[in-house]
Design an enzyme around this catalytic site. Structure first.
Site, PDB file in Angstrom:
ATOM      1  N   LYS A 116       0.813  -1.208   0.268  1.00 34.29           N
ATOM      2  CA  LYS A 116       0.175  -0.097  -0.359  1.00 34.29           C
ATOM      3  C   LYS A 116       1.009   1.287   0.021  1.00 34.29           C
ATOM      4  O   LYS A 116       0.549   2.269  -0.639  1.00 34.29           O
ATOM      5  CB  LYS A 116      -1.216  -0.220   1.568  1.00 34.29           C
ATOM      6  CG  LYS A 116      -1.566  -0.787   1.076  1.00 34.29           C
ATOM      7  CD  LYS A 116      -3.001  -1.177   2.476  1.00 34.29           C
ATOM      8  CE  LYS A 116      -3.758  -1.943   2.491  1.00 34.29           C
ATOM      9  NZ  LYS A 116      -5.122  -2.183   2.027  1.00 34.29           N
ATOM     10  N   HIS A 235     -16.327  -4.000   6.117  1.00 28.40           N
ATOM     11  CA  HIS A 235     -14.465  -4.022   4.721  1.00 28.40           C
ATOM     12  C   HIS A 235     -15.649  -4.550   3.816  1.00 28.40           C
ATOM     13  O   HIS A 235     -14.053  -4.718   2.623  1.00 28.40           O
ATOM     14  CB  HIS A 235     -13.619  -3.198   5.535  1.00 28.40           C
ATOM     15  CG  HIS A 235     -13.616  -2.815   6.060  1.00 28.40           C
ATOM     16  ND1 HIS A 235     -13.866  -1.414   6.014  1.00 28.40           N
ATOM     17  CD2 HIS A 235     -13.097  -2.840   7.724  1.00 28.40           C
ATOM     18  CE1 HIS A 235     -13.303  -0.712   7.609  1.00 28.40           C
ATOM     19  NE2 HIS A 235     -12.433  -1.090   8.172  1.00 28.40           N
ATOM     20  N   ARG A 297      -6.311  -6.966 -10.887  1.00 26.29           N
ATOM     21  CA  ARG A 297      -6.749  -8.725 -10.873  1.00 26.29           C
ATOM     22  C   ARG A 297      -8.833  -8.259 -11.815  1.00 26.29           C
ATOM     23  O   ARG A 297      -9.173  -7.122 -11.797  1.00 26.29           O
ATOM     24  CB  ARG A 297      -7.188  -9.205 -10.026  1.00 26.29           C
ATOM     25  CG  ARG A 297      -7.588  -9.124  -9.129  1.00 26.29           C
ATOM     26  CD  ARG A 297      -7.931 -10.108  -7.664  1.00 26.29           C
ATOM     27  NE  ARG A 297      -8.480  -9.120  -6.684  1.00 26.29           N
ATOM     28  CZ  ARG A 297      -9.441  -8.829  -6.313  1.00 26.29           C
ATOM     29  NH1 ARG A 297     -10.667  -8.568  -7.298  1.00 26.29           N
ATOM     30  NH2 ARG A 297      -9.182  -8.021  -4.886  1.00 26.29           N
TER      31      ARG A 297
HETATM   32  P1  ADP Z   1      -8.263  -3.384   2.565  1.00 26.69           P
HETATM   33  O1  ADP Z   1      -6.712  -4.134   0.901  1.00 26.69           O
HETATM   34  O2  ADP Z   1      -7.660  -4.700   3.391  1.00 26.69           O
HETATM   35  O3  ADP Z   1      -9.729  -4.235   1.688  1.00 26.69           O
HETATM   36  P2  ADP Z   1      -8.121  -0.723   1.611  1.00 26.69           P
HETATM   37  O4  ADP Z   1      -7.680   0.035   1.700  1.00 26.69           O
HETATM   38  O5  ADP Z   1      -8.837  -1.464   0.149  1.00 26.69           O
HETATM   39  O6  ADP Z   1      -8.189  -1.988   2.723  1.00 26.69           O
HETATM   40  O7  ADP Z   1      -9.658  -0.386   2.353  1.00 26.69           O
HETATM   41  C1  ADP Z   1     -10.646  -0.484   3.081  1.00 26.69           C
HETATM   42  C2  ADP Z   1     -11.826  -0.823   3.391  1.00 26.69           C
HETATM   43  O8  ADP Z   1     -12.021   0.264   4.589  1.00 26.69           O
HETATM   44  C3  ADP Z   1     -12.490   0.719   2.398  1.00 26.69           C
HETATM   45  O9  ADP Z   1     -13.058   0.073   1.471  1.00 26.69           O
HETATM   46  C4  ADP Z   1     -13.247   1.979   3.479  1.00 26.69           C
HETATM   47  O10 ADP Z   1     -14.537   1.673   3.753  1.00 26.69           O
HETATM   48  C5  ADP Z   1     -12.166   1.376   4.402  1.00 26.69           C
HETATM   49  N1  ADP Z   1     -11.302   2.532   4.425  1.00 26.69           N
HETATM   50  C6  ADP Z   1      -9.767   2.456   3.717  1.00 26.69           C
HETATM   51  N2  ADP Z   1      -9.253   3.355   4.157  1.00 26.69           N
HETATM   52  C7  ADP Z   1      -9.629   4.862   5.189  1.00 26.69           C
HETATM   53  C8  ADP Z   1      -9.755   5.435   5.485  1.00 26.69           C
HETATM   54  N3  ADP Z   1      -8.193   6.306   5.435  1.00 26.69           N
HETATM   55  N4  ADP Z   1     -10.627   6.278   6.140  1.00 26.69           N
HETATM   56  C9  ADP Z   1     -12.329   5.898   6.924  1.00 26.69           C
HETATM   57  N5  ADP Z   1     -11.726   4.613   6.349  1.00 26.69           N
HETATM   58  C10 ADP Z   1     -11.275   3.779   5.304  1.00 26.69           C
END
Ligand code: ADP
Length: 569
Positions: A116, A235, A297
């Site tokens: 990330k 999530h 993907r």
């Molecule tokens: P993963 O790779 O575990 O799926 P993500 O970075 O894609 O993690 O984030 C998953 C979810 O977490 C997002 O869809 C959102 O709902 C929440 N999220 C991620 N970043 C933030 C943030 N900065 N503030 C609030 N919620 C967040």
């Protein structure tokens, strides 16, 4: 184009890939674990090969074994689906070494997006907006705390190698920071083998909007519009739709352009998704959007994009992997109507969504709706894999129509023999706030109680004989077939006193008949009003004997859900 490909996956996505291959005349090789020996995708593939026992680490994650099967069977390419090996750069590399095409991006592109922090740095350099925060190399507590102070609490600590919603900690104030940092680092190490973290501003009211991308090996990249995946539970996505409700055109365009820029920055090829987090604190019209991550993907929710564009994304993946140019330019990508997908899971919403296993004694989807299923009636859902049974995808001319279609489709879906989230999905599809487009990622969590309430039972007569909905007559959730509609079942959101005397519309619909007039004397269960939505007719009957008062139904008029259509006094 390829003549034969191997599918390194199972369940719904394997079935999905087989469908496109059959249409294009491409032979398919399935690989499967012992637990999947009789699975639907194994039955549907042209040939199938056992690769190991049930646990994924000994079967679906065995890249070497899978490549060996591809070699032996003469498969020219491997489609990894989603999950399992789909974002594994080493596997993509091994395929190339073995002279087999990996249907996905180059290993370098997968690597660039795997962590990330590194992905955010890359996107920042490419001019793509990223969530304000810290993603530097220094990982000592003092540096990280200073970054959190600068960003301002609340902040989100994320494991750089995290995924699937794991390895994230919200921190509301400075005193909690050291402990939550430690636990996030610990989870990063134990779950992903990497203790490094990044710090982000915690977006309090976010929407999750993602852009579907496609790029070919000739330097072309286009986006296929956005999907809104804000309806999540812990999530995990539950409902996805396209276009995103209320998204201004200018913002759609800016997000699409940012996504294409991101793809070009890493020399991307194939299907990919850029996930953005949208800060809704000032409403959608003034919202900022930030790059969150890229999935290199196909996504589970790709069918909603297929519905609004009329395209087959698996076909595009195959064409790009075979070296063809993208079939359309950006201006030629259609955007028609609105589509919504709901994920049907073998889980129990009334018991904290515990996964449920067993045999699906009954599985029926209504006609006219796309159901991408992992299983057929009589198949078992095992403990080893994702408990998804199917995805239902509904398309309509606009959001209201798509929502109504989804709701009706869910009401006529039968999934019996184990616990499912069908009632929960029906509740969401019927929810007034959801229908109004008032969504953010906290929506399900906030309304969990009303969304997990048991679905009321009632019977639905059907008026078109060839439809599978026909057998819905007398249907009641988890109960023997019902006698004629008892409106008391339908109004248990309403007060006791009203229960016995009001006739309420259980669904939005058209009034097709009114059998009584004001002042008439009626018997209990006497048919009063007939409602119709899509192909279903519902007869509302008198909840008790008495006199009809306050009649509020006119033939030919539309009524909203929960409208009080008459009272019996
Ligand atoms: P993963 O790779 O575990 O799926 P993500 O970075 O894609 O993690 O984030 C998953 C979810 O977490 C997002 O869809 C959102 O709902 C929440 N999220 C991620 N970043 C933030 C943030 N900065 N503030 C609030 N919620 C967040």
């Amino acid at each position: 184009m390829f003549r034969k490909i191997l599918i390194a996956n199972r369940g719904e996505i394997a079935c999905r890939i087989i469908r496109t291959c059959q249409r294009l005349g491409i032979k398919t090789v399935a690989v499967h674990s012992e637990a999947d020996a009789n699975a639907l995708f194994v039955r549907e593939a042209d040939e199938a090969h056992l690769i190991g026992p049930a646990p994924a680490a000994q079967s679906y994650l065995r890249g070497d074994t899978i490549i060996e099967v591809a070699r032996r069977t003469g498969a020219e390419a491997i489609h990894p689906g989603y999950g399992f090996l789909s974002e594994n750069a080493e596997f993509a590399e091994s395929c190339a070494t073995a002279g087999i095409v990996f249907i996905g991006p180059k290993p370098e592109a997968i690597r660039a997006m795997a962590l990330k922090g590194a992905a955010k740095a890359l996107m920042e350099d490419a001019g793509v907006p990223v969530t304000p925060g810290y993603h530097g190399d220094a990982q000592d507590e003092a540096t990280l705390l200073a970054a959190a102070r600068r960003i301002g609490f609340p902040v989100l600590i994320k494991a750089v190698a995290g995924g699937g919603g794991k390895g994230m900690r919200r921190v509301d104030n400075e005193s909690d920071f050291p402990e939550l940092l430690k636990s996030c680092q610990g989870e990063g190490q134990s779950a992903f083998g990497d203790p490094r973290v990044l710090i982000e501003k915690y977006i309090e009211v976010p929407r999750h909007i993602e852009i579907q991308l496609f790029a070919d090996s000739h330097g072309h990249a286009v986006h296929l519009h956005e999907r809104d995946c804000s309806l999540q539970r812990r999530h995990q996505k539950v409902i996805e739709e396209a276009p995103a409700p209320g998204l201004p055109d200018a913002m759609r365009q800016a997000m699409g352009e940012a996504a294409v820029k991101a793809a070009k920055a890493i020399g991307y090829t194939g299907a990919g998704t850029i996930e953005f987090i949208v800060d809704m604190s000032r409403g959608i019209a003034d919202a900022s959007f930030y790059f969150m991550e890229m999935n290199t993907r196909l996504q589970v929710e790709h069918p909603v994009t297929e519905a609004i564009t009329g395209l087959d994304l698996v076909e595009w993946q195959l064409r790009v992997a075979a070296g063809e140019a993208l079939p359309l330019t950006q201006d030629q990508v259609p955007l028609k109507g609105h589509a919504i997908e709901a994920r049907l899971y073998a889980e129990d919403p009334e018991h904290d969504f515990m996964p449920s296993t067993g045999t699906l004694s009954r599985l029926v989807f209504p006609s006219g709706v796309r159901a991408d299923s992992a299983v057929a009636e009589g198949d078992a859902v095992s403990v080893f894999y994702d408990p998804m049974i199917a995805k239902l995808i509904v398309h309509g001319p606009d959001r209201d129509a798509a929502l109504e279609g989804l709701r009706t489709a869910l009401i006529h879906t039968r999934a019996e023999g184990l616990r499912t989230n069908l009632g929960f999905l029906r509740r969401i599809a019927s929810d007034a706030d959801f229908r109004a487009g008032e969504i953010d990622t906290g929506f399900i969590g906030r309304h969990l109680e009303r969304l997990t309430a048991p679905w009321p039972d009632y019977d639905i007569p059907v008026n078109s004989p060839p439809s599978p909905w026909h057998d819905a007559t007398g249907f009641r959730l988890n109960l023997p077939p019902a006698s004629p509609v008892d409106v008391r079942h339908l109004t248990n959101a309403l007060h006791e006193a009203h229960e016995a005397s009001e006739v309420v519309a259980p669904m939005p619909g058209l009034v097709v008949a009114v059998h009584v007039k004001e002042g008439d004397t009626v018997e209990k269960n006497q048919p009063l009003i007939v409602l119709e939505a899509m192909k279903i007719q519902l007869t509302l009957k008198a909840p008790r004997a008495g006199t009809v008062t306050g009649l509020n139904a006119v033939t030919g008029e539309q009524v909203i859900e929960k409208a009080v259509l008459a009272a019996i006094t």
